[in-house]
Design an enzyme around this catalytic site. Structure first.
Site, PDB file in Angstrom:
ATOM      1  N   ARG A 189     -19.030  22.303 -10.516  1.00 36.36           N
ATOM      2  CA  ARG A 189     -20.454  22.043 -10.756  1.00 36.36           C
ATOM      3  C   ARG A 189     -20.735  20.573 -11.065  1.00 36.36           C
ATOM      4  O   ARG A 189     -21.871  20.127 -10.931  1.00 36.36           O
ATOM      5  CB  ARG A 189     -20.960  22.897 -11.922  1.00 36.36           C
ATOM      6  CG  ARG A 189     -20.992  24.375 -11.612  1.00 36.36           C
ATOM      7  CD  ARG A 189     -21.313  25.173 -12.860  1.00 36.36           C
ATOM      8  NE  ARG A 189     -20.923  26.562 -12.700  1.00 36.36           N
ATOM      9  CZ  ARG A 189     -21.684  27.514 -12.188  1.00 36.36           C
ATOM     10  NH1 ARG A 189     -22.904  27.233 -11.827  1.00 36.36           N
ATOM     11  NH2 ARG A 189     -21.233  28.739 -12.069  1.00 36.36           N
ATOM     12  N   GLY A 191      -8.269  19.804 -11.078  1.00 35.70           N
ATOM     13  CA  GLY A 191      -7.911  20.977 -11.892  1.00 35.70           C
ATOM     14  C   GLY A 191      -7.344  22.085 -11.009  1.00 35.70           C
ATOM     15  O   GLY A 191      -6.290  22.664 -11.309  1.00 35.70           O
ATOM     16  N   HIS A 192      -8.026  22.362  -9.889  1.00 38.03           N
ATOM     17  CA  HIS A 192      -7.516  23.384  -8.953  1.00 38.03           C
ATOM     18  C   HIS A 192      -6.148  22.961  -8.414  1.00 38.03           C
ATOM     19  O   HIS A 192      -5.240  23.783  -8.294  1.00 38.03           O
ATOM     20  CB  HIS A 192      -8.456  23.537  -7.748  1.00 38.03           C
ATOM     21  CG  HIS A 192      -9.806  24.100  -8.075  1.00 38.03           C
ATOM     22  ND1 HIS A 192     -10.959  23.381  -7.937  1.00 38.03           N
ATOM     23  CD2 HIS A 192     -10.176  25.330  -8.519  1.00 38.03           C
ATOM     24  CE1 HIS A 192     -11.988  24.131  -8.272  1.00 38.03           C
ATOM     25  NE2 HIS A 192     -11.549  25.315  -8.634  1.00 38.03           N
TER      26      HIS A 192
END
Ligand code: PAF
Length: 282
Positions: free
Chosen positions: A189, A36-37
């Protein structure tokens, strides 16, 4: 790839590049980078001459000391991952003292009420912490464009509000949520999920998809009760909130209007790991 840890050093370096009229795209992160990053970094590289990525676990946005302590810190792996994408990326990975010189304390902000909904209600002071660090990073990096994921949709809305209210000259880009093939939204997370919880977690997105289908014909109240009931029967996942809200105001919807767009927001505990997700409903 250059990794800066000192604010003054990166400011000087970036000023030199700006003097040459280079445009700067910025991706603020707390590290433990995932796909995602990297998609945000890809956008930044595509739309700007230079991409800057900050890696900083910001203490003032945590309302829970254990969560802050346990947040994954994987700087070496993160920088290797970024270098594998492009060795032109500039990384800023400061220590706390480089950002919070005198006191590690958040500023107080008003985000016109956006801060009181959902995450703001369950994580006291969280958005003051986010506002403080993002404003600070914008002052240091002075980007032309900044990229944020829609997984933190409320954070994205708040950052747009921060920029508008403080007249910060940067364009904010909201980028799509990246998911595992099983639907689980990618999050730093997720790394900490124990195997059983990892297996169970895709239930969150499956429920959001069903909620979306139901919202076509049913009321927000009906859908909310259905979701609450689905989680009350779940052995491993504990629902903190499910809210259908107006995308613009983030206020819970009472009566549907054809002229508005809505989004469902969810926060769930998988053991002691808090996961959030959301889905556009129309
Ligand atoms: O979304 C995050 O990772 C953080 O909240 C951010 C925007 C980097 C600020 O610390």
């Amino acid at each position: 790839m250059i990794v800066f840890t000192e604010r003054k050093e990166i400011e000087k370096h970036l000023q030199g590049l700006k003097d040459q009229q280079f445009s700067v795209g910025f991706v603020p992160t707390m590290g433990a980078l995932h796909q995602g990053h990297l998609s945000l970094v890809a956008e930044a590289l595509q739309q700007n001459d230079i991409a800057v990525v900050s890696i900083f676990v910001n203490p003032t946005q945590f309302d829970n000391a254990t969560d802050l302590k346990n947040y994954p810190r994987t700087l070496k792996r993160d920088t290797e991952l970024l270098a594998s994408v492009s060795n032109t990326i500039i990384v800023y990975a400061p220590e706390v003292a480089d950002i919070y010189e005198v006191e590690t304390k958040a500023e107080r902000f008003s985000f016109d009420g956006l801060e009181y909904e959902m995450e703001g209600r369950f994580r006291e002071g969280h958005f003051d912490g986010v506002g403080t660090i993002v404003k600070r990073l914008f002052e240091i990096v002075k980007p032309d464009n900044a990229y944020f994921g829609q997984k933190d949709f409320q954070q994205l809305a708040i950052i747009k509000k921060l920029v508008e209210k403080h007249q910060i000259p940067v364009t904010i880009h909201g980028c799509p949520i990246h998911r595992d093939s099983n639907g689980l939204a990618l999050s730093s997370r997720n790394e900490r999920l124990k195997p059983d919880y990892k297996k169970a977690a895709p239930f969150i997105y499956k429920t959001l998809e069903t909620a979306k289908k139901q919202f076509g014909t049913k009321s927000a109240k009906y859908v909310t009760e259905w979701v609450e009931n689905a989680f009350s029967n779940h052995d491993l996942l504990q629902l903190e909130y499910f809210i259908i809200a107006d995308e613009e105001t983030l206020k819970p919807v009472t009566r549907k209007s054809k002229t508005k767009t809505y989004r469902a927001f969810i926060a769930v505990y998988a053991d002691d790991i808090r996961l959030i997700d959301n889905i556009a409903l129309n």
